[in-house]
Design a protein around this motif. Structure first.
Motif, mmCIF file in Angstrom:
data_model
loop_
_atom_site.group_PDB
_atom_site.id
_atom_site.type_symbol
_atom_site.label_atom_id
_atom_site.label_comp_id
_atom_site.label_asym_id
_atom_site.label_seq_id
_atom_site.Cartn_x
_atom_site.Cartn_y
_atom_site.Cartn_z
ATOM 1 N N ASN A 175 0.823 -1.210 0.000
ATOM 2 C CA ASN A 175 0.000 0.000 0.000
ATOM 3 C C ASN A 175 0.864 1.269 0.000
ATOM 4 O O ASN A 175 0.582 2.246 -0.705
ATOM 5 N N CYS A 176 1.928 1.217 0.807
ATOM 6 C CA CYS A 176 2.843 2.370 0.857
ATOM 7 C C CYS A 176 3.515 2.587 -0.489
ATOM 8 O O CYS A 176 3.672 3.718 -0.954
ATOM 9 N N GLU A 177 3.915 1.471 -1.112
ATOM 10 C CA GLU A 177 4.565 1.595 -2.418
ATOM 11 C C GLU A 177 3.606 2.169 -3.454
ATOM 12 O O GLU A 177 3.993 2.999 -4.296
ATOM 13 N N GLU A 178 2.330 1.735 -3.395
ATOM 14 C CA GLU A 178 1.349 2.282 -4.316
ATOM 15 C C GLU A 178 1.145 3.775 -4.084
ATOM 16 O O GLU A 178 1.078 4.568 -5.039
ATOM 17 N N LEU A 179 1.059 4.171 -2.802
ATOM 18 C CA LEU A 179 0.901 5.585 -2.498
ATOM 19 C C LEU A 179 2.125 6.389 -2.928
ATOM 20 O O LEU A 179 2.015 7.509 -3.453
ATOM 21 N N GLN A 180 3.312 5.787 -2.705
ATOM 22 C CA GLN A 180 4.522 6.466 -3.136
ATOM 23 C C GLN A 180 4.553 6.617 -4.650
ATOM 24 O O GLN A 180 4.983 7.650 -5.181
ATOM 25 N N GLN A 181 4.094 5.581 -5.364
ATOM 26 C CA GLN A 181 4.043 5.664 -6.826
ATOM 27 C C GLN A 181 3.054 6.747 -7.277
ATOM 28 O O GLN A 181 3.321 7.495 -8.225
ATOM 29 N N GLN A 182 1.923 6.820 -6.574
ATOM 30 C CA GLN A 182 0.953 7.862 -6.898
ATOM 31 C C GLN A 182 1.537 9.259 -6.668
ATOM 32 O O GLN A 182 1.354 10.170 -7.476
ATOM 33 N N LEU A 183 2.239 9.379 -5.523
ATOM 34 C CA LEU A 183 2.881 10.663 -5.249
ATOM 35 C C LEU A 183 3.938 10.989 -6.295
ATOM 36 O O LEU A 183 4.078 12.137 -6.730
ATOM 37 N N HIS A 184 4.683 9.958 -6.705
ATOM 38 C CA HIS A 184 5.705 10.167 -7.724
ATOM 39 C C HIS A 184 5.066 10.602 -9.050
ATOM 40 O O HIS A 184 5.545 11.535 -9.713
ATOM 41 N N ASP A 185 3.955 9.923 -9.423
ATOM 42 C CA ASP A 185 3.259 10.300 -10.654
ATOM 43 C C ASP A 185 2.733 11.728 -10.566
ATOM 44 O O ASP A 185 2.791 12.493 -11.547
ATOM 45 N N ARG A 186 2.209 12.064 -9.379
ATOM 46 C CA ARG A 186 1.710 13.425 -9.204
ATOM 47 C C ARG A 186 2.853 14.448 -9.280
ATOM 48 O O ARG A 186 2.700 15.534 -9.860
ATOM 49 N N ASP A 187 4.009 14.074 -8.687
ATOM 50 C CA ASP A 187 5.171 14.960 -8.792
ATOM 51 C C ASP A 187 5.581 15.156 -10.241
ATOM 52 O O ASP A 187 5.909 16.272 -10.665
ATOM 53 N N VAL A 188 5.573 14.059 -11.003
ATOM 54 C CA VAL A 188 5.925 14.164 -12.427
ATOM 55 C C VAL A 188 4.938 15.081 -13.155
ATOM 56 O O VAL A 188 5.319 15.921 -13.979
ATOM 57 N N GLU A 189 3.646 14.902 -12.817
ATOM 58 C CA GLU A 189 2.626 15.721 -13.461
ATOM 59 C C GLU A 189 2.816 17.195 -13.134
ATOM 60 O O GLU A 189 2.754 18.064 -14.026
#
Length: 307
Positions: A175-189
């Motif tokens: 779950n943490c990895e998924e949230l981190q990936q979401q945050l990373h995608d949002r950072d990229v965006e």
């Protein structure tokens, strides 16, 4: 475990590496053990800092010449090593500005002030929205971890098996990895949006610069036109003045000729007057001679009669 903000912990089992850190400007190097994570913190600084007015000496070597632009934090150094990097030497940049601190890795910018603070009016809506999304993501991570810890606590109280605990931890990690990936995608965006905004800003600046160049060109053409008109007026005035001088010179020559003719007439009249006076004098002398002759003749006649 490594404890962090809010008494949160991160497991370091199987996530540590040995790192050899070297200076880019000297032969200094040090070996240290570090924990590998997907992200350490947000980009630092949070926003670009304008350093045009900072009097940074040109003879010093900065550890990070691009310190004023937001960048990813690659390595977080602990206090046990940090104070060993400091060297004697500080430079005060002025009131309300940071100081320059000399270290084994080069000069770094430390501290802050009014010159580096950014008010809420200067922070863009995109950055605020990005930070808000990141806070919400972190809050979700903390909430999820808290729930998982509560479950683990309840499971420990109910004496559940180690396999169920490990499964719960693995699920929490996923779950943490998924949230981190979401945050990373949002950072990229958001990074992409920031780049687009910067591109738009550069385009506007280039457009304004082109407009300024056009206005300067029109002003230059207008100036050259006015200069040409003034030159034409000056040439016209100079020609008129030359014509006036020529006319005056011609008029003066004509007057001089008239004066010379008058002087010639005066000389002629004076000559005539002298000639007339001489003629009158000759006539008078002739008359006197004639009178003398007559008188002489009369005397001679009278003398002959007496004899």
């Amino acid at each position: 475990m490594v404890s962090g903000l809010g008494d949160t912990g991160v497991s370091i089992e199987g996530c540590t590496v040995n790192v050899c850190m070297r200076s880019c400007i000297s032969d200094y190097s040090v070996s240290l053990q570090a924990v590998v994570t997907s992200t350490i913190t947000n980009s630092h600084p949070n926003f670009p800092i304008d350093i045009d007015g900072w009097a940074i000496p040109s003879n010093i070597q900065l550890a990070d010449p691009a310190f004023n632009r937001p960048q990813r934090v690659d390595l977080l150094i602990g206090a046990s090593l940090f104070y060993g990097l400091l060297c004697d030497g500080q430079i005060d940049l002025g009131d309300g500005l940071p100081i320059l601190q000399k270290t084994r890795l080069g000069w770094i910018v430390a501290g802050g002030g009014d010159g580096t603070m950014q008010t809420a009016e200067n922070v863009s809506d995109d950055n605020n929205e990005q930070q808000q999304c990141q806070r919400m993501g972190l809050a979700s991570v903390v909430q999820c971890m808290s729930k998982q810890m509560d479950k683990l606590s309840c499971q420990e109280k109910s004496q559940t098996t180690l396999a169920e605990t490990n499964a719960g931890l693995q699920q929490t990690q996923r779950n943490c990895e998924e949230l981190q990936q979401q945050l990373h995608d949002r950072d990229v965006e958001w990074t992409q949006r920031q780049q687009e905004l910067e591109h738009l800003q550069r385009s506007k600046l280039e457009e304004a610069y082109d407009k300024m160049q056009e206005v300067q060109l029109l002003a230059k053409e207008r100036f050259l036109e006015l200069e040409s008109q003034l030159q034409a007026k000056y040439d016209e005035k100079r020609q008129a003045l030359q014509a006036y001088h020529y006319e005056m010179a011609h008029h003066l020559r004509h007057k001089q000729d008239q004066l010379n003719a008058a002087e010639q007439q005066v000389l002629q009249l004076q000559t005539r007057i002298r000639d007339q006076e001489a003629l009158e004098q000759v006539k008078e002398l002739g008359k006197e001679l004639q009178s003398l002759r007559t008188s002489t003749e009369m005397k001679e006649r009278d003398g002959g009669r007496s004899i």
